[in-house]
Scaffold this active site. Structure first.
Site, PDB file in Angstrom:
ATOM      1  CD  GLN A 149      -2.164 -11.287  -4.731  1.00 15.16           C
ATOM      2  OE1 GLN A 149      -1.698 -12.530  -4.721  1.00 15.16           O
ATOM      3  NE2 GLN A 149      -2.603 -10.781  -3.699  1.00 15.16           N
ATOM      4  CB  THR A 182      -1.006  -0.058   1.322  1.00 12.48           C
ATOM      5  OG1 THR A 182      -1.695  -1.150   1.028  1.00 12.48           O
ATOM      6  CG2 THR A 182      -1.813   1.266   1.390  1.00 12.48           C
ATOM      7  CB  ALA A 241       7.876  -8.822   3.231  1.00 15.58           C
ATOM      8  CB  CYS A 293     -10.514  -4.629  -0.145  1.00 16.50           C
ATOM      9  SG  CYS A 293      -8.936  -5.239  -0.376  1.00 16.50           S
ATOM     10  CG  ASN A 315      -6.051  -7.972  -5.489  1.00 20.82           C
ATOM     11  OD1 ASN A 315      -5.891  -7.196  -6.644  1.00 20.82           O
ATOM     12  ND2 ASN A 315      -6.954  -7.557  -4.633  1.00 20.82           N
TER      13      ASN A 315
HETATM   14  C1  LIG Z   1      -2.032  -7.041  -0.736  1.00 22.50           C
HETATM   15  C2  LIG Z   1      -1.884  -6.179  -1.826  1.00 22.50           C
HETATM   16  C3  LIG Z   1      -1.511  -4.757  -1.894  1.00 22.50           C
HETATM   17  C4  LIG Z   1      -1.361  -4.229  -0.368  1.00 22.50           C
HETATM   18  O1  LIG Z   1      -0.121  -4.736   0.266  1.00 22.50           O
HETATM   19  P1  LIG Z   1       0.136  -4.534   1.754  1.00 22.50           P
HETATM   20  O2  LIG Z   1       1.587  -4.863   1.922  1.00 22.50           O
HETATM   21  O3  LIG Z   1      -0.706  -5.416   2.306  1.00 22.50           O
HETATM   22  O4  LIG Z   1      -0.083  -3.021   2.248  1.00 22.50           O
HETATM   23  C5  LIG Z   1      -1.519  -4.078  -2.971  1.00 22.50           C
HETATM   24  N1  LIG Z   1      -1.537  -4.465  -4.231  1.00 22.50           N
HETATM   25  C6  LIG Z   1      -1.896  -5.797  -4.220  1.00 22.50           C
HETATM   26  C7  LIG Z   1      -2.167  -6.282  -5.753  1.00 22.50           C
HETATM   27  C8  LIG Z   1      -2.165  -6.791  -3.302  1.00 22.50           C
HETATM   28  O5  LIG Z   1      -2.406  -8.012  -3.500  1.00 22.50           O
END
Ligand SMILES: *Cc1c(COP(=O)(O)O)cnc(C)c1O
Length: 392
Positions: free
Chosen positions: A181, A74, A202, A327, A153
């Site tokens: 992803q 994020t 990570a 989400c 995702n």
């Molecule tokens: C999980 C995800 C995020 C967010 O990552 P975080 O480390 O949880 O903030 C952003 N983009 C995609 C495509 C995701 O699957």
């Protein structure tokens, strides 16, 4: 319950690998130095961070100085998109992205739109693919950034990133991909993909939560979001998360060693799951591309049932999955991704996402295939949707 729980929500997060925990422990115990300190405690922490940076950079065909550690996917998406919008204000105010991006990209673009930036949201086809030609047509002389995700995702579709990258280069427009992803799951080389910026996290590859990276190609200027320190070559202030970064490095090393075998093992299990569900349960469809998809993703819609009901019934069987999207699972709005690929609203409400991981076995998949038909039939028998014929 006597059976072992089955976790099929690896797109939401993955268990931390035992080797990652072992690698992190020394940096939570004795080696607690601040990586910016000049004494030996600090130097030990700094050396561990730089070793992780070098390992991660080489995994993605990048140089160590092109990696900025962040708090996760994020933050990386926010940093890159806002940072470019700010640093290129004098060159233009137009962004191009797709309608199926993660909310970290979409809501960042919405925020910028309110600040006067114009945003083109490209459509996708019924498999979730962005057409590179649409990208080309959307570029204007005011375009400062194109941001298209690598793997989706929710539905798992893998986008034609290298083709879009060529177009971005032809037009001299910077190109970002959210690879959260795909990172650690399929091969990634920033030169082959022709990207200037990339986000990864990570905890989606058996690393710890709260650590990720922003890849910034050498020579690309970007305005920082965080001020107050000269860490990460002044691109991101804040004391480095040393245990997290060390864990990220170890997680990448493990992914590097197992990615090839895991992606074919998981995609075989994924296909077994998809085929089994489609053949044993009527009025069911696969969402996302039939072959250009993440090795671990199966997203299906079951007509005449609610995804929440399916999820809770599976949970009672010890099987953890997600509805269309983690989400949006607490709201009644159907997933923006399913909407974008043209899944009718009623059908979108009956969608489940199964995402496999390194710990997923064939027995796990067979257990899902064993319980799902009964659950769907029981819920359909109670559903008013069947009689109304809401879905044809
Ligand atoms: C999980 C995800 C995020 C967010 O990552 P975080 O480390 O949880 O903030 C952003 N983009 C995609 C495509 C995701 O699957």
């Amino acid at each position: 319950m006597d059976t072992k729980p089955i976790y099929l929500d690896h797109a939401a997060t993955t268990p931390v690998a035992p080797e990652v925990i072992q690698a992190m422990l020394p940096f939570l115990e004795g080696a607690y130095g601040n990586a910016s300190s000049l004494h030996s405690f600090g130097q030990e922490a700094k050396a561990a961070v730089e070793a992780a940076r070098t390992r991660i950079a080489s995994f993605m065909g990048a140089r160590p100085e092109e990696i900025v550690f962040t708090s996760g996917g994020t933050e990386s998406d926010n940093f890159i998109i806002k940072g470019i919008a700010l640093s290129r204000r004098d060159r233009g105010n137009h962004l191009i992205t797709s309608s199926i991006e993660h909310h970290a990209v979409l809501e960042t673009c919405d925020f910028l739109r309110k600040q006067g930036v114009s945003v083109t949201l490209l459509p996708v086809d019924s498999n979730g693919l962005v057409d590179p030609d649409d990208v080309r047509k959307a570029i204007t002389d005011k375009t400062i950034l194109i941001s298209i995700m690598h793997g989706n995702n929710e539905i798992g579709t893998i986008e034609p990133i290298a083709e879009i990258g060529s177009i971005a280069r032809e037009h001299g427009v910077a190109f970002h991909t959210d690879a959260v992803q795909t990172f650690g799951h399929i091969p990634i080389d920033v030169d082959e993909l022709k990207v200037d910026f990339l986000s990864a996290s990570a905890h989606k590859l058996h690393g710890p939560k709260g650590v990720g990276l922003a890849y910034i190609r050498k020579g690309m200027k970007i305005t920082p979001l965080l001020h107050g320190g000269d860490q990460e070559k002044r691109r991101r202030a804040s004391t480095l998360n040393v245990p997290g970064i060390v864990g990220f490095g170890r997680a990448v090393e493990l992914a590097d060693a197992s990615m090839h075998t895991e992606s074919s093992r998981q995609s075989a299990l994924r296909d077994r799951l998809i085929k089994g569900l489609l053949s044993s349960i009527g009025d069911t469809r696969l969402n996302g591309h039939p072959v250009r998809r993440l090795p671990n993703n199966a997203n299906l819609s079951f007509a005449f049932v609610e995804g929440e009901g399916l999820l809770l019934s599976l949970d009672m069987e010890g099987i953890a999955v997600s509805t269309g999207s983690a989400c949006t699972s607490s709201s009644l709005e159907p997933s923006h991704v399913l909407k974008a690929i043209g899944v009718p609203v009623e059908l979108a409400h009956g969608s489940l996402r199964f995402t496999l991981g390194r710990d997923t076995t064939r027995e796990d998949i067979d257990r899902v295939l064993q319980v799902m038909p009964g659950i769907v039939h029981r819920l359909r028998a109670m559903s008013p949707l069947v009689r109304k014929g809401a879905v044809s």
